[in-house]
Write a protein that holds these residues in place. Structure first.
Motif, PDB file in Angstrom:
ATOM      1  N   THR A 138      20.997  87.036 -44.505  1.00 42.36           N
ATOM      2  CA  THR A 138      20.129  88.093 -44.996  1.00 42.36           C
ATOM      3  C   THR A 138      20.401  89.387 -44.237  1.00 42.36           C
ATOM      4  O   THR A 138      20.107  89.491 -43.045  1.00 42.36           O
ATOM      5  N   VAL A 139      20.989  90.362 -44.930  1.00 40.97           N
ATOM      6  CA  VAL A 139      21.268  91.659 -44.329  1.00 40.97           C
ATOM      7  C   VAL A 139      20.996  92.743 -45.358  1.00 40.97           C
ATOM      8  O   VAL A 139      21.050  92.495 -46.559  1.00 40.97           O
ATOM      9  N   GLY A 140      20.728  93.941 -44.879  1.00 41.52           N
ATOM     10  CA  GLY A 140      20.506  95.068 -45.766  1.00 41.52           C
ATOM     11  C   GLY A 140      21.823  95.590 -46.313  1.00 41.52           C
ATOM     12  O   GLY A 140      22.881  95.377 -45.726  1.00 41.52           O
ATOM     13  N   GLN A 141      21.749  96.287 -47.450  1.00 40.64           N
ATOM     14  CA  GLN A 141      22.957  96.826 -48.059  1.00 40.64           C
ATOM     15  C   GLN A 141      23.642  97.831 -47.136  1.00 40.64           C
ATOM     16  O   GLN A 141      24.859  97.907 -47.094  1.00 40.64           O
ATOM     17  N   SER A 142      22.847  98.594 -46.394  1.00 43.13           N
ATOM     18  CA  SER A 142      23.450  99.583 -45.494  1.00 43.13           C
ATOM     19  C   SER A 142      24.240  98.885 -44.391  1.00 43.13           C
ATOM     20  O   SER A 142      25.299  99.356 -43.970  1.00 43.13           O
ATOM     21  N   SER A 143      23.726  97.728 -43.929  1.00 45.56           N
ATOM     22  CA  SER A 143      24.451  96.958 -42.909  1.00 45.56           C
ATOM     23  C   SER A 143      25.763  96.433 -43.472  1.00 45.56           C
ATOM     24  O   SER A 143      26.792  96.441 -42.796  1.00 45.56           O
ATOM     25  N   ILE A 144      25.716  95.978 -44.720  1.00 46.03           N
ATOM     26  CA  ILE A 144      26.927  95.471 -45.368  1.00 46.03           C
ATOM     27  C   ILE A 144      27.933  96.603 -45.508  1.00 46.03           C
ATOM     28  O   ILE A 144      29.121  96.439 -45.204  1.00 46.03           O
ATOM     29  N   SER A 145      27.453  97.758 -45.941  1.00 45.99           N
ATOM     30  CA  SER A 145      28.322  98.918 -46.126  1.00 45.99           C
ATOM     31  C   SER A 145      28.997  99.300 -44.814  1.00 45.99           C
ATOM     32  O   SER A 145      30.204  99.511 -44.762  1.00 45.99           O
ATOM     33  N   ARG A 146      28.203  99.357 -43.733  1.00 47.58           N
ATOM     34  CA  ARG A 146      28.758  99.710 -42.426  1.00 47.58           C
ATOM     35  C   ARG A 146      29.749  98.655 -41.953  1.00 47.58           C
ATOM     36  O   ARG A 146      30.770  98.971 -41.340  1.00 47.58           O
ATOM     37  N   TYR A 147      29.432  97.378 -42.234  1.00 48.16           N
ATOM     38  CA  TYR A 147      30.311  96.311 -41.786  1.00 48.16           C
ATOM     39  C   TYR A 147      31.652  96.369 -42.516  1.00 48.16           C
ATOM     40  O   TYR A 147      32.703  96.185 -41.911  1.00 48.16           O
ATOM     41  N   LEU A 148      31.613  96.662 -43.826  1.00 50.55           N
ATOM     42  CA  LEU A 148      32.858  96.784 -44.586  1.00 50.55           C
ATOM     43  C   LEU A 148      33.683  97.938 -44.039  1.00 50.55           C
ATOM     44  O   LEU A 148      34.904  97.849 -43.935  1.00 50.55           O
TER      45      LEU A 148
ATOM     46  N   ALA B  42      25.450  90.279 -36.844  1.00 53.76           N
ATOM     47  CA  ALA B  42      24.930  89.255 -37.758  1.00 53.76           C
ATOM     48  C   ALA B  42      25.988  88.929 -38.811  1.00 53.76           C
ATOM     49  O   ALA B  42      26.157  87.776 -39.195  1.00 53.76           O
ATOM     50  N   LEU B  43      26.705  89.960 -39.250  1.00 51.14           N
ATOM     51  CA  LEU B  43      27.749  89.732 -40.239  1.00 51.14           C
ATOM     52  C   LEU B  43      29.063  89.307 -39.597  1.00 51.14           C
ATOM     53  O   LEU B  43      29.895  88.690 -40.247  1.00 51.14           O
ATOM     54  N   ALA B  44      29.243  89.642 -38.333  1.00 46.39           N
ATOM     55  CA  ALA B  44      30.491  89.311 -37.651  1.00 46.39           C
ATOM     56  C   ALA B  44      30.764  87.809 -37.714  1.00 46.39           C
ATOM     57  O   ALA B  44      31.909  87.381 -37.849  1.00 46.39           O
ATOM     58  N   ALA B  45      29.691  87.012 -37.659  1.00 50.50           N
ATOM     59  CA  ALA B  45      29.836  85.553 -37.730  1.00 50.50           C
ATOM     60  C   ALA B  45      30.315  85.113 -39.105  1.00 50.50           C
ATOM     61  O   ALA B  45      30.803  84.007 -39.282  1.00 50.50           O
ATOM     62  N   HIS B  46      30.174  86.006 -40.088  1.00 49.08           N
ATOM     63  CA  HIS B  46      30.519  85.658 -41.468  1.00 49.08           C
ATOM     64  C   HIS B  46      31.677  86.504 -41.985  1.00 49.08           C
ATOM     65  O   HIS B  46      31.828  86.700 -43.183  1.00 49.08           O
ATOM     66  N   GLU B  47      32.497  86.996 -41.067  1.00 48.96           N
ATOM     67  CA  GLU B  47      33.588  87.893 -41.460  1.00 48.96           C
ATOM     68  C   GLU B  47      34.486  87.276 -42.529  1.00 48.96           C
ATOM     69  O   GLU B  47      34.827  87.923 -43.520  1.00 48.96           O
TER      70      GLU B  47
END
Length: 80
Positions: free
Chosen positions: A45-55, A12-17
């Motif tokens: 819309t993503v959870g903070q844990s998803s953002i943390s993992r994505y970073l 979901a975040l990959a599209a917004h890298e």
């Protein structure tokens, strides 16, 4: 489907890298909460844990304001 990943929304975040990288570059001390709020404004819309993992996945040096590690500049590289 995302169900297979137990709700892990890396894709979901990959599209917004580029957006994520730009936000962190513009504000290196941004918090997860601030990053999440900035993403929500862009309809991401993503959870903070998803953002943390994505970073972590992007290997971005993400400073958490509450991190006590910053107080120890010596030996930053070895986390053993």
């Amino acid at each position: 489907s995302s169900a297979k990943f137990g709700g892990y929304k890396e894709h979901a975040l990959a599209a917004h890298e580029e957006l994520v990288r730009r936000l962190v570059a513009e504000q290196p001390d941004i918090t997860l909460a601030e990053l999440k709020a900035a993403l929500v404004k862009k309809k991401v819309t993503v959870g903070q844990s998803s953002i943390s993992r994505y970073l972590h996945h992007l290997m971005l040096r993400f400073k958490k304001k509450s991190a006590s590690r910053r107080a120890r500049p010596a030996g930053r590289r070895c986390r053993a």
